[in-house]
Design a protein around this motif. Structure first.
Motif, PDB file in Angstrom:
ATOM      1  N   UNK A  35       0.841  -1.205   0.000  1.00  0.00           N
ATOM      2  CA  UNK A  35       0.000   0.000   0.000  1.00  0.00           C
ATOM      3  C   UNK A  35       0.871   1.248   0.000  1.00  0.00           C
ATOM      4  N   UNK A  39       1.237   4.154  -2.803  1.00  0.00           N
ATOM      5  CA  UNK A  39       0.996   5.547  -2.457  1.00  0.00           C
ATOM      6  C   UNK A  39       2.147   6.423  -2.884  1.00  0.00           C
ATOM      7  N   UNK A  42       2.446   7.260  -6.745  1.00  0.00           N
ATOM      8  CA  UNK A  42       1.470   8.107  -7.427  1.00  0.00           C
ATOM      9  C   UNK A  42       1.849   9.569  -7.327  1.00  0.00           C
ATOM     10  N   UNK A  44       1.508  13.578  -6.824  1.00  0.00           N
ATOM     11  CA  UNK A  44       0.646  14.365  -5.953  1.00  0.00           C
ATOM     12  C   UNK A  44      -0.432  15.023  -6.798  1.00  0.00           C
ATOM     13  N   UNK A  45      -1.610  15.065  -6.283  1.00  0.00           N
ATOM     14  CA  UNK A  45      -2.640  15.795  -7.011  1.00  0.00           C
ATOM     15  C   UNK A  45      -2.542  17.267  -6.631  1.00  0.00           C
ATOM     16  N   UNK A  47      -4.672  19.310  -5.622  1.00  0.00           N
ATOM     17  CA  UNK A  47      -5.357  19.751  -4.401  1.00  0.00           C
ATOM     18  C   UNK A  47      -4.440  19.666  -3.197  1.00  0.00           C
ATOM     19  N   UNK A  48      -3.649  18.591  -3.155  1.00  0.00           N
ATOM     20  CA  UNK A  48      -2.805  18.403  -1.986  1.00  0.00           C
ATOM     21  C   UNK A  48      -1.522  19.220  -2.123  1.00  0.00           C
ATOM     22  N   UNK A  49      -1.011  19.237  -3.360  1.00  0.00           N
ATOM     23  CA  UNK A  49       0.268  19.898  -3.579  1.00  0.00           C
ATOM     24  C   UNK A  49       0.164  21.376  -3.240  1.00  0.00           C
ATOM     25  N   UNK A  50      -0.905  21.976  -3.693  1.00  0.00           N
ATOM     26  CA  UNK A  50      -1.111  23.390  -3.373  1.00  0.00           C
ATOM     27  C   UNK A  50      -2.189  23.450  -2.318  1.00  0.00           C
ATOM     28  N   UNK A  51      -1.795  23.156  -1.113  1.00  0.00           N
ATOM     29  CA  UNK A  51      -2.751  22.971  -0.035  1.00  0.00           C
ATOM     30  C   UNK A  51      -3.289  24.332   0.379  1.00  0.00           C
ATOM     31  N   UNK A  59     -11.234  23.267  -7.980  1.00  0.00           N
ATOM     32  CA  UNK A  59     -11.235  21.822  -7.954  1.00  0.00           C
ATOM     33  C   UNK A  59     -12.441  21.188  -8.648  1.00  0.00           C
ATOM     34  N   UNK A  63     -13.600  18.057 -12.374  1.00  0.00           N
ATOM     35  CA  UNK A  63     -14.385  16.822 -12.321  1.00  0.00           C
ATOM     36  C   UNK A  63     -15.198  16.587 -13.577  1.00  0.00           C
TER      37      UNK A  63
END
Lengths: 247, 543
Positions: A35, A39, A42, A44-45, A47-51, A59, A63
C-alpha cells in the motif's frame, strides 16, 4: 509490564492465534508495504500539492471530464438495454419506432427507468462536456503541448452533440420530426453541396424512413465506435501528458 | 556553501515527505463519492421527471414553436439572427446559408485555438484578455439561445409585443458580449491587485530562504518564507521580517512578499519595537496633534522635506548630527540655483505603516497631503530613502516626488574632495528602500563619482544584492540583527574604505551605533548629502 486493557488483550490473543497458524504477520506487513509503495509512486494531485483554500474554487471544475465519462458509461449500458426493444421503423400506425417507445415505457420491465436514465444522462453528459471545455479554455490547457488533445476533445464535443441529436430523432414524435426538419434544412443550406450533404447525412432531402434508419445506424453503430476510441485516446494522452494545473 | 546545499536538500526532502498524498484511501474515496452522487442524482431525476414522449410525428401539422433541445439553442439562435449578405443590392448569400456558415466558422476557430493563441499563462488572472474573451463567448451563446426563444417570450410574457421582444433580444445579442468583455477584463485585472493569487504561484524553490538575511541569523527551521507565511504556518516570523525585498529580488515569479508582509501586519500589534517604541509613540502623538501651519512658503515651486531627522537632532542619538542632513541638502539645492522651501510637515509615516498602524499612517498621510497641496509646490525633493519610498508609492500626491540624488545628478555643481589626507576610498551602501524597493542604484553612485579625487568602491554585496543594515521600521533590534549589521560593516572594513555613504538616516544611525560600540571600524559613516555638501566647491569649481 505496561498495563494492557481488556480490549487490547483480546485483540492480541486473537491476532497471535491467527498469526501462529497462518503467518498473518508476514502477509500483513507485505500488504502494508505494498500500500505504501503504491501511495509513494502516485503523483501528488494539485489539491494536496497546493494545499490552499483557493484551489477549492477550481477543484470541482476538474471533475467535469470524469463526469462526462461516467455519464457516457451509463448511456452505453442503458442504451444497450433500450436497443433490445427499439425498432427503427416508420411503417404502420402509429409508426414502429413510436410504438416501440410506448412498449418500452409501459410494458418492458424497468423500461421506463432505463429510458429515463438514458434521457437524463444525455443532458448531464452534454452539460459536463460544455463545462469541461470551458475549464480547459480558462486554464489555458489547450496550449502547447496539449494541442492534439484539444483537437480530439473538439471532435468529441461535436460527436457528443451529434450523438444527442441523432438520439433525439429516434422516438419519431412531433419534437423529433421537426428537430429533424431543422437539421435537414440546415444541411441543405450549405452552399454548393447542400443537397448532396443532406442526402449523405440524412438519407433524403426531407425527413423519411431512410433518415430514421440512417440515424439509428449512426446512433448505435458508428458513433459509439468512434466516440469510445476517441475517449480512450483522449484519456491515454491525458495520462501521458498530465493534467494542466493552474500554477 | 556545502552547508547551504545540505540545508537545501534537507528542506526539499522534508517538504516532499510532508506533502505525500496516499492514493489508496483518498482518491478512491473521493471518486466513489462523486460516482455515487452522480448516479443517485440521475436516478432521482429519472424517477421524478419522466422522459418526454410527445404525440406521434405528423408532417402536415407544424407545431406552434419549432425548437431544438437546449444545447442546440445557440446554433438555432445563429440561424435565426443571420442576415442575408447583400452587396450592391444583389443577394449573394441568403440568410440560411449565413446561418449555417456561422456555427461552422465558430467550430473552425475552436479547432485552431491552440495555434492562434500561443500564450503560456494558465490561470484567468494571468491572462485577462483570453479569460474575458471566454466569458464574452459564453454570454454570446446564452444571448443567442435567448434570441432563438423570442417567440416563446412573446407568448409567455405579453407585457410588450412580440416584435419588441425580438428587438430587445437582438440588441442583447449584439451588445451584451462587448459589455461583458469589458467588465470581465476590468474584474480580472482587478483580481491581480490581490496577493493571494500571486503567492499561490509559489512553487517552493527555496530561493527566498537562501537569500533571506533573517534566515541567516535566526536559523528558523524550514522557513520557506512566501509559502509558509501565506499558509500562516507558523505565523511567528511576521515581525522578524526586515522587508528588505531580497526575497522578491531572488524570486523567479517576482512575488511581492514584503508588501504581503506589510498587509499582513495591519491591525496587529508588534511587541518588540526598538527603543521602547518611543518613536512610534512620537509619530502617534504627532498624528493626533493639531499642528499649526508653519510651512514657510517663499513662493518656490520646489519643496524640500527633511523628514523626521529634523525632530531627532535634539536627541543626538549615537552622535549623529541629524540636522546636518537637512542643512546640507538645502545647501546643495541652493548652490544648484534652486531656492527650495523647507516643508515643515509631520512624519511621513513610514515606520508606523510598516509596523501595521494603518490608522496613524492614514492620519499623517491626510495631514501631509493637504499641507503639500496648500503649499503650492510642484516638485517635492526628499533626501531620505524611506520618505522617498513612502511619498512615491504609498501617497497619492499630485506633485512630482524626486530623490535628491536623482535631482542633483544633472545640476551644475562641482565637487572636490577637500581633505585629501583623509583618504578617498568611498563605498555606497544601498538602502533597501531606495534600491530594491524603488530601483535606484545608479543615481547616488553617479553623484559620488562626480567628486574629484574619489575612488568609488563596491562592497561585496551591492546593488540588488545589498545586505540589510539589520533594522527596518524600528523593530526588533537585538543581538541577531546586530550580527547582520556587523556582517555588513565587516564587508566595508575588508574593502579598506574611508567613507561609507548611504541615503537612509536609519542605516546611518545604526551603523554609527555599532561603530561606537565595537570601536573596530575606522571609516566614517555619513549620509550622502552631508558628504556631498562637505566637498562642494562654493565658487563654481573654478580653480
Amino acid at each position: 509490564m505496561p498495563r494492557v486493557s481488556l480490549l487490547e488483550r483480546i485483540y492480541l490473543e486473537v491476532y497471535s492465534w491467527i498469526s501462529e497458524r497462518f503467518d498473518a504477520d508476514k502477509y500483513w506487513k507485505k500488504t502494508k508495504s505494498t500500500i505504501s509503495s503504491i501511495n509513494r509512486s502516485f503523483p501528488l494531485t494539485h489539491t494536496k500539492k497546493y494545499d490552499t483554500n483557493a484551489i477549492w474554487i477550481w477543484y470541482p471544475w476538474y471533475c467535469f471530464g470524469g463526469i462526462a465519462l461516467l455519464s457516457f458509461i451509463v448511456l452505453c449500458v442503458t442504451g444497450a438495454i433500450l436497443g433490445l426493444y427499439y425498432v427503427p421503423s416508420v411503417e404502420g400506425t402509429p409508426p414502429g419506432a413510436y410504438r416501440s417507445m410506448e412498449i418500452i415505457m409501459t410494458e418492458v420491465p424497468f423500461g421506463y427507468i432505463m429510458r429515463a436514465l438514458h434521457h437524463w444522462a444525455t443532458h448531464v453528459m452534454v452539460a459536463s462536456v460544455f463545462l469541461h471545455t470551458f475549464r480547459v479554455y480558462f486554464t489555458g490547457a489547450y496550449r502547447r503541448p496539449r494541442e492534439f488533445n484539444w483537437i480530439i476533445g473538439m471532435f468529441l464535443m461535436i460527436f457528443t452533440l451529434f450523438f444527442a441529436y441523432t438520439g433525439y430523432i429516434l422516438p419519431w414524435d412531433q419534437l423529433a420530426y421537426w428537430a429533424g426538419r431543422i437539421g435537414v434544412d440546415m444541411a441543405k443550406a450549405v452552399p454548393f453541396v447542400g443537397d448532396i450533404a443532406s442526402k449523405l447525412l440524412f438519407g433524403d432531402i426531407t425527413m423519411s424512413g431512410n433518415t430514421l434508419i440512417r440515424f439509428y445506424l449512426y446512433h448505435v453503430f458508428i458513433l459509439p465506435g468512434i466516440v469510445i476510441s476517441l475517449i480512450i485516446l483522449h484519456l491515454i494522452i491525458v495520462w501521458y501528458q498530465g493534467i494542466a494545473e493552474p500554477h | 556553501m556545502v552547508k547551504v546545499r545540505l540545508k537545501f536538500r534537507d528542506k526539499k526532502e522534508k517538504s516532499e515527505k510532508k506533502s505525500a498524498f496516499p492514493f489508496l484511501p483518498h482518491e478512491i474515496v473521493r471518486d466513489a463519492i462523486i460516482i455515487s452522487i452522480l448516479l443517485s442524482a440521475l436516478l432521482f431525476l429519472s424517477s421524478i421527471v419522466p422522459p418526454p414522449l410527445h404525440e406521434v410525428a405528423d408532417p402536415y401539422n407544424t407545431p406552434k414553436f419549432l425548437l431544438p433541445d437546449w444545447y442546440f439553442l445557440w446554433v438555432y439562435g445563429m440561424l435565426k439572427i443571420a442576415p442575408p449578405l447583400k452587396i450592391m443590392g444583389r443577394e449573394i448569400l441568403n440568410a440560411e446559408t449565413i446561418g449555417v456558415l456561422m456555427p461552422l466558422a465558430f467550430f473552425i476557430i475552436l479547432f485552431l485555438l491552440p495555434f492562434i493563441d500561443r500564450g503560456k499563462a494558465s490561470r484567468p488572472a494571468t491572462q485577462p484578455k483570453q479569460a474575458a474573451l471566454g466569458v464574452a463567448t459564453i454570454i454570446l451563446m446564452l444571448a443567442l439561445a435567448a434570441f432563438s426563444l423570442w417567440e416563446v417570450f412573446g407568448e409567455a410574457f405579453p407585457i410588450i409585443s412580440r416584435e419588441s421582444w425580438k428587438f430587445i433580444l437582438k440588441i442583447t445579442v449584439l451588445f451584451l458580449p462587448f459589455l461583458t468583455f469589458g467588465l470581465a477584463y476590468l474584474g480580472i485585472t482587478g483580481m491581480r491587485k490581490g496577493y493571494a493569487w500571486l503567492l499561490n504561484q509559489c512553487y517552493e524553490c527555496f530561493k527566498c530562504d537562501l537569500t533571506c538575511p533573517v534566515n541567516k541569523v535566526y536559523d528558523l527551521p524550514d522557513l520557506n518564507l512566501v509559502y509558509n507565511v501565506y499558509k500562516k504556518n507558523p505565523p511567528d516570523y511576521l515581525w522578524e521580517c526586515l522587508t528588505c525585498a531580497r526575497c522578491t529580488e531572488a524570486c523567479p515569479l517576482d512575488i511581492g512578499y514584503y508588501e504581503f508582509i506589510r498587509n499582513s501586519r495591519q491591525d496587529k500589534r508588534c511587541e518588540i519595537i526598538a527603543h521602547r517604541g518611543i518613536l512610534t509613540d512620537l509619530a502617534e502623538i504627532e498624528s493626533l496633534m493639531d499642528k499649526p501651519n508653519k510651512i514657510v512658503n517663499n513662493g518656490s515651486k520646489y519643496g524640500y522635506y527633511p523628514g523626521c531627522v529634523d525632530n531627532l537632532y535634539l536627541m543626538e542619538i549615537d552622535g549623529v548630527e541629524y540636522d546636518e542632513i537637512s542643512k546640507s541638502s538645502l545647501k546643495l539645492l541652493k548652490n544648484s540655483g534652486i531656492d527650495a522651501s523647507r516643508l515643515n510637515l509631520k512624519c511621513c509615516g513610514h515606520d508606523v505603516l510598516w509596523q501595521g498602524n494603518v490608522d496613524v499612517f492614514e492620519r499623517l498621510k491626510k495631514y501631509n497631503t493637504e499641507k503639500i497641496r496648500e503649499s503650492g509646490i510642484e516638485t517635492l525633493i526628499v533626501s531620505c530613502a524611506e520618505c522617498y519610498r513612502t511619498f512615491k508609492k504609498d501617497y497619492d500626491l499630485n506633485v512630482k516626488v524626486v530623490h535628491i540624488s536623482d535631482f542633483l545628478r544633472d545640476k551644475n555643481l562641482y565637487f572636490k574632495l577637500n581633505n585629501q589626507n583623509e583618504g578617498k576610498n568611498v563605498a555606497y551602501h544601498d538602502p533597501c528602500r531606495l534600491g530594491r524597493h524603488m530601483g535606484m542604484y545608479d543615481e547616488p553612485r553617479d553623484l559620488i563619482r562626480r567628486v574629484k579625487g574619489v575612488n568609488l568602491v563596491e562592497l561585496e554585496n551591492s546593488r540588488e544584492n545589498a545586505l540589510c543594515c539589520g533594522i527596518s521600521a524600528m523593530m526588533g533590534c537585538d543581538d541577531r540583527t546586530k550580527a547582520l549589521r556587523a556582517y555588513r560593516m565587516n564587508q566595508a572594513k575588508y574593502k579598506r574604505i574611508d567613507y561609507l555613504l548611504t541615503t537612509c538616516p536609519k542605516c546611518v544611525t545604526h551603523f554609527q551605533c555599532l561603530k561606537n560600540e565595537e570601536n573596530d571600524y575606522n571609516f566614517k559613516i555619513m549620509d550622502l548629502t552631508t558628504f556631498m555638501a562637505q566637498n562642494l566647491e562654493e565658487n563654481g569649481g573654478i580653480e
